[in-house]
Design an enzyme around this catalytic site. Structure first.
Site, PDB file in Angstrom:
ATOM      1  N   CYS A 135       0.855  -1.190   0.000  1.00 25.79           N
ATOM      2  CA  CYS A 135       0.000   0.000   0.000  1.00 25.79           C
ATOM      3  C   CYS A 135       0.891   1.241   0.000  1.00 25.79           C
ATOM      4  O   CYS A 135       1.759   1.391   0.854  1.00 25.79           O
ATOM      5  CB  CYS A 135      -0.887  -0.029   1.245  1.00 25.79           C
ATOM      6  SG  CYS A 135      -1.625   1.559   1.663  1.00 25.79           S
ATOM      7  N   GLU A 136       0.673   2.120  -0.957  1.00 23.68           N
ATOM      8  CA  GLU A 136       1.532   3.298  -1.052  1.00 23.68           C
ATOM      9  C   GLU A 136       1.275   4.308   0.057  1.00 23.68           C
ATOM     10  O   GLU A 136       2.084   5.211   0.264  1.00 23.68           O
ATOM     11  CB  GLU A 136       1.416   3.960  -2.419  1.00 23.68           C
ATOM     12  CG  GLU A 136       0.104   4.641  -2.683  1.00 23.68           C
ATOM     13  CD  GLU A 136       0.047   5.267  -4.075  1.00 23.68           C
ATOM     14  OE1 GLU A 136      -0.660   6.266  -4.219  1.00 23.68           O
ATOM     15  OE2 GLU A 136       0.690   4.759  -5.005  1.00 23.68           O
ATOM     16  N   HIS A 137       0.170   4.167   0.772  1.00 27.41           N
ATOM     17  CA  HIS A 137      -0.134   5.122   1.846  1.00 27.41           C
ATOM     18  C   HIS A 137       0.510   4.750   3.175  1.00 27.41           C
ATOM     19  O   HIS A 137       0.868   5.630   3.951  1.00 27.41           O
ATOM     20  CB  HIS A 137      -1.647   5.241   2.027  1.00 27.41           C
ATOM     21  CG  HIS A 137      -2.341   5.657   0.773  1.00 27.41           C
ATOM     22  ND1 HIS A 137      -3.440   5.004   0.273  1.00 27.41           N
ATOM     23  CD2 HIS A 137      -2.059   6.643  -0.116  1.00 27.41           C
ATOM     24  CE1 HIS A 137      -3.827   5.574  -0.848  1.00 27.41           C
ATOM     25  NE2 HIS A 137      -2.999   6.573  -1.109  1.00 27.41           N
ATOM     26  N   HIS A 138       0.618   3.441   3.462  1.00 26.02           N
ATOM     27  CA  HIS A 138       1.154   2.996   4.757  1.00 26.02           C
ATOM     28  C   HIS A 138       2.389   2.112   4.629  1.00 26.02           C
ATOM     29  O   HIS A 138       3.000   1.747   5.619  1.00 26.02           O
ATOM     30  CB  HIS A 138       0.083   2.211   5.527  1.00 26.02           C
ATOM     31  CG  HIS A 138      -1.151   3.011   5.780  1.00 26.02           C
ATOM     32  ND1 HIS A 138      -2.264   2.909   4.981  1.00 26.02           N
ATOM     33  CD2 HIS A 138      -1.436   3.936   6.724  1.00 26.02           C
ATOM     34  CE1 HIS A 138      -3.195   3.740   5.422  1.00 26.02           C
ATOM     35  NE2 HIS A 138      -2.718   4.375   6.472  1.00 26.02           N
ATOM     36  N   GLN A 161      -4.928  -0.494  -5.096  1.00 27.11           N
ATOM     37  CA  GLN A 161      -5.511  -1.607  -5.846  1.00 27.11           C
ATOM     38  C   GLN A 161      -6.260  -1.132  -7.085  1.00 27.11           C
ATOM     39  O   GLN A 161      -6.205  -1.780  -8.136  1.00 27.11           O
ATOM     40  CB  GLN A 161      -6.428  -2.419  -4.926  1.00 27.11           C
ATOM     41  CG  GLN A 161      -6.988  -3.654  -5.587  1.00 27.11           C
ATOM     42  CD  GLN A 161      -7.773  -4.518  -4.615  1.00 27.11           C
ATOM     43  OE1 GLN A 161      -7.463  -4.572  -3.440  1.00 27.11           O
ATOM     44  NE2 GLN A 161      -8.793  -5.184  -5.123  1.00 27.11           N
ATOM     45  N   HIS A 199      -6.126  -5.964   2.658  1.00 35.85           N
ATOM     46  CA  HIS A 199      -5.190  -4.869   2.912  1.00 35.85           C
ATOM     47  C   HIS A 199      -4.870  -4.827   4.401  1.00 35.85           C
ATOM     48  O   HIS A 199      -5.750  -4.551   5.220  1.00 35.85           O
ATOM     49  CB  HIS A 199      -5.806  -3.537   2.463  1.00 35.85           C
ATOM     50  CG  HIS A 199      -5.966  -3.444   0.989  1.00 35.85           C
ATOM     51  ND1 HIS A 199      -5.161  -2.667   0.210  1.00 35.85           N
ATOM     52  CD2 HIS A 199      -6.835  -4.068   0.143  1.00 35.85           C
ATOM     53  CE1 HIS A 199      -5.525  -2.794  -1.054  1.00 35.85           C
ATOM     54  NE2 HIS A 199      -6.533  -3.639  -1.122  1.00 35.85           N
ATOM     55  N   CYS A 210      -3.297  -2.658   5.953  1.00 30.32           N
ATOM     56  CA  CYS A 210      -3.481  -1.307   6.490  1.00 30.32           C
ATOM     57  C   CYS A 210      -4.910  -1.125   7.003  1.00 30.32           C
ATOM     58  O   CYS A 210      -5.181  -0.216   7.782  1.00 30.32           O
ATOM     59  CB  CYS A 210      -3.128  -0.243   5.455  1.00 30.32           C
ATOM     60  SG  CYS A 210      -4.077  -0.322   3.935  1.00 30.32           S
TER      61      CYS A 210
END
Length: 190
Positions: free
Chosen positions: A80-83, A121, A149, A151
């Site tokens: 996940c590019e955010h976490h 995704q 996910h 996250c």
């Protein structure tokens, strides 16, 4: 600077950063069980973020095969590019052949190509479909991803057991309801 030397420097920089992060989080890296954790972190993320090289193998569609070709239950892991936490799942990738057909293992390779980078995704689903469409020129492409996910399941809302499903349909698989329905049925989407 040569590429191998730069790679060594980058690994050293990454290990220093991992050491700083783990120390800032309060971990005691002098503990023998944690002493090698920064190096292990760097190797793990490098593996998660590096797809294997491959070449797209296609063959003439001499037999004029015009039915759906679909590979499903293709496992993937992305980040996940955010976490920067992993998400794992399964892909179903299919196409309606045009003039060429694809070596079947390449469907899994294409999934890996887009999974092995920081991702969301939704974008990954579109990237797989677009890449296949632009290189193979089939009459239609369909991609469905189902993933858990971490996250969302290990932190935040902690919705253990939840999964996210995304799909992209191109060409006939988007415009023709019967073809779309056949794709979803063969892909195992209810």
């Amino acid at each position: 600077m040569t590429a191998p030397l730069r790679a060594v420097e980058a690994a050293d920089e990454a290990e220093e950063a991992a050491t700083a992060l783990l120390t800032a989080l309060g971990l005691d890296l002098s503990d023998p069980s944690l002493a090698m954790s920064p190096a292990r972190m760097v190797r793990a993320y490098r593996e998660l973020l590096t797809p294997r090289e491959f070449s797209l193998t296609t063959f003439p569609n001499d037999e004029g095969y015009d039915e759906l070709v679909l590979a499903r239950d293709i496992p993937f892991t992305s980040v996940c590019e955010h976490h920067l936490l992993p998400f794992t799942g399964f892909a179903a990738v299919g196409y309606l052949p045009g003039n060429r057909i694809l070596g079947l293992s390449k469907l899994a390779r294409i999934v890996e190509l887009f999974a092995r980078r920081p991702q969301v995704q939704e974008r990954m689903t579109k990237q797989i479909a677009g890449w296949l469409d632009s290189r193979l020129h089939p009459r239609g492409v369909g991609v469905v991803l189902r993933a858990e996910h971490t996250c969302m399941t290990l932190r935040g809302v902690r919705a253990a057991g939840s999964s996210t499903v995304t799909s992209t349909m191109l060409g006939i698989l988007r415009s023709d309801a019967r073809s779309r329905q056949e794709f979803f049925a063969l892909a195992g989407v209810k």
